[in-house]
Design a protein around this motif. Sequence first.
Motif, PDB file in Angstrom:
ATOM      1  N   ASN A  96      -2.958 -15.171  37.329  1.00 48.13           N
ATOM      2  CA  ASN A  96      -4.404 -15.276  37.552  1.00 48.13           C
ATOM      3  C   ASN A  96      -4.701 -16.152  38.767  1.00 48.13           C
ATOM      4  OD1 ASN A  96      -4.671 -13.745  35.255  1.00 48.13           O
ATOM      5  ND2 ASN A  96      -5.106 -15.481  33.919  1.00 48.13           N
ATOM      6  N   GLU A  97      -5.966 -16.386  39.049  1.00 43.39           N
ATOM      7  CA  GLU A  97      -6.362 -17.299  40.122  1.00 43.39           C
ATOM      8  C   GLU A  97      -5.948 -18.722  39.771  1.00 43.39           C
ATOM      9  OE1 GLU A  97      -7.796 -16.480  43.037  1.00 43.39           O
ATOM     10  OE2 GLU A  97      -7.609 -14.363  42.485  1.00 43.39           O
ATOM     11  N   SER A 154      -5.775 -23.112  41.263  1.00 44.52           N
ATOM     12  CA  SER A 154      -6.484 -24.121  42.054  1.00 44.52           C
ATOM     13  C   SER A 154      -5.790 -24.365  43.391  1.00 44.52           C
ATOM     14  CB  SER A 154      -6.591 -25.429  41.271  1.00 44.52           C
ATOM     15  OG  SER A 154      -5.307 -25.913  40.935  1.00 44.52           O
ATOM     16  N   ASP A 155      -6.517 -24.988  44.317  1.00 46.64           N
ATOM     17  CA  ASP A 155      -6.023 -25.183  45.684  1.00 46.64           C
ATOM     18  C   ASP A 155      -4.847 -26.148  45.771  1.00 46.64           C
ATOM     19  OD1 ASP A 155      -7.938 -23.457  46.613  1.00 46.64           O
ATOM     20  OD2 ASP A 155      -9.372 -25.023  47.163  1.00 46.64           O
ATOM     21  N   LYS A 198       1.976 -20.536  45.015  1.00 42.14           N
ATOM     22  CA  LYS A 198       2.702 -19.496  44.290  1.00 42.14           C
ATOM     23  C   LYS A 198       4.071 -19.250  44.927  1.00 42.14           C
ATOM     24  CE  LYS A 198       0.639 -15.820  42.712  1.00 42.14           C
ATOM     25  NZ  LYS A 198      -0.045 -14.490  42.607  1.00 42.14           N
TER      26      LYS A 198
END
Length: 282
Positions: A214-215, A217-218, A222
Amino acid sequence: MDWLERINRAMDYIEQNIVGEIDFKKVAQLACCPEYHFPRMFSSMTDMTLSEYIRRRRLSLAAFELQNDTNVRIIDLALKYGYDSPDAFSRAFKNLHGVNPTAARHKGIELKAIPRLSFQISIKGAVAMEYRIEVIDFDIEIVGVKKKVVTKDAFQVIPQLWGEAAESGLLQRLIDMSWENPQCKMEGILGVVGKQAAITDEEFEYLMGCRYTNEFSDDMEKMVLPKSTWAVFPNISEAWQRLYTEWLPTSGYELADLPCIENQLAPDRVPSSELWVPVIAK
């Protein structure tokens, strides 16, 4: 026999450079073992760290010199065997031999001789080494936070990183993320060790993360690992100790060009951790 020759070649290098600078990266290369793993492998075979062996070996040679040359100066021995001061040398000497260097000059003083280590064939396998082979035929997406780790300090630093992750809340964030879309097999909290199984650089990046699609945080990033084959061992600490000396030499596999992964499973799982080692058939 090939493994035996390699490890003894590494010990030859140490002995040839026992007075002077010993390159720990070179030691691991001669043993054909990643620098990250060699210290643990050595400790598991000898019940002492590599640094401790070198220190004790040097102090043993210093004792021989004191007995054979009563005119040799303590300060010269200290510098010769890698100590910054006579006081530091004297403390280390007394810790090993039980007497200070001045007393060691006298005949009749009991000292400790630490012989050069060499390795011979011994019988292994009395204790079974459990493992399984996992083939993951899709890309593995891992999301987490990377930290720089000095290779020679890795086994001390990595547990500290996880302690800091628990205090900062990062560990709980990873636990929560791992439950959003639980993945089969490699489903725990992951420690990805560098970029390749064979770590040869002086430092590497250690990613603390989990499988996640999923999305995110900054402050996270990945890593994607391609489909691959893994040898999976229960109990990380024991697996590292036995991987290079017992399993890999006779397994029919060699290390693949992917990182090893330390997989921490849920507290109620038995075992509570697994070591995932990327392999290819020889």
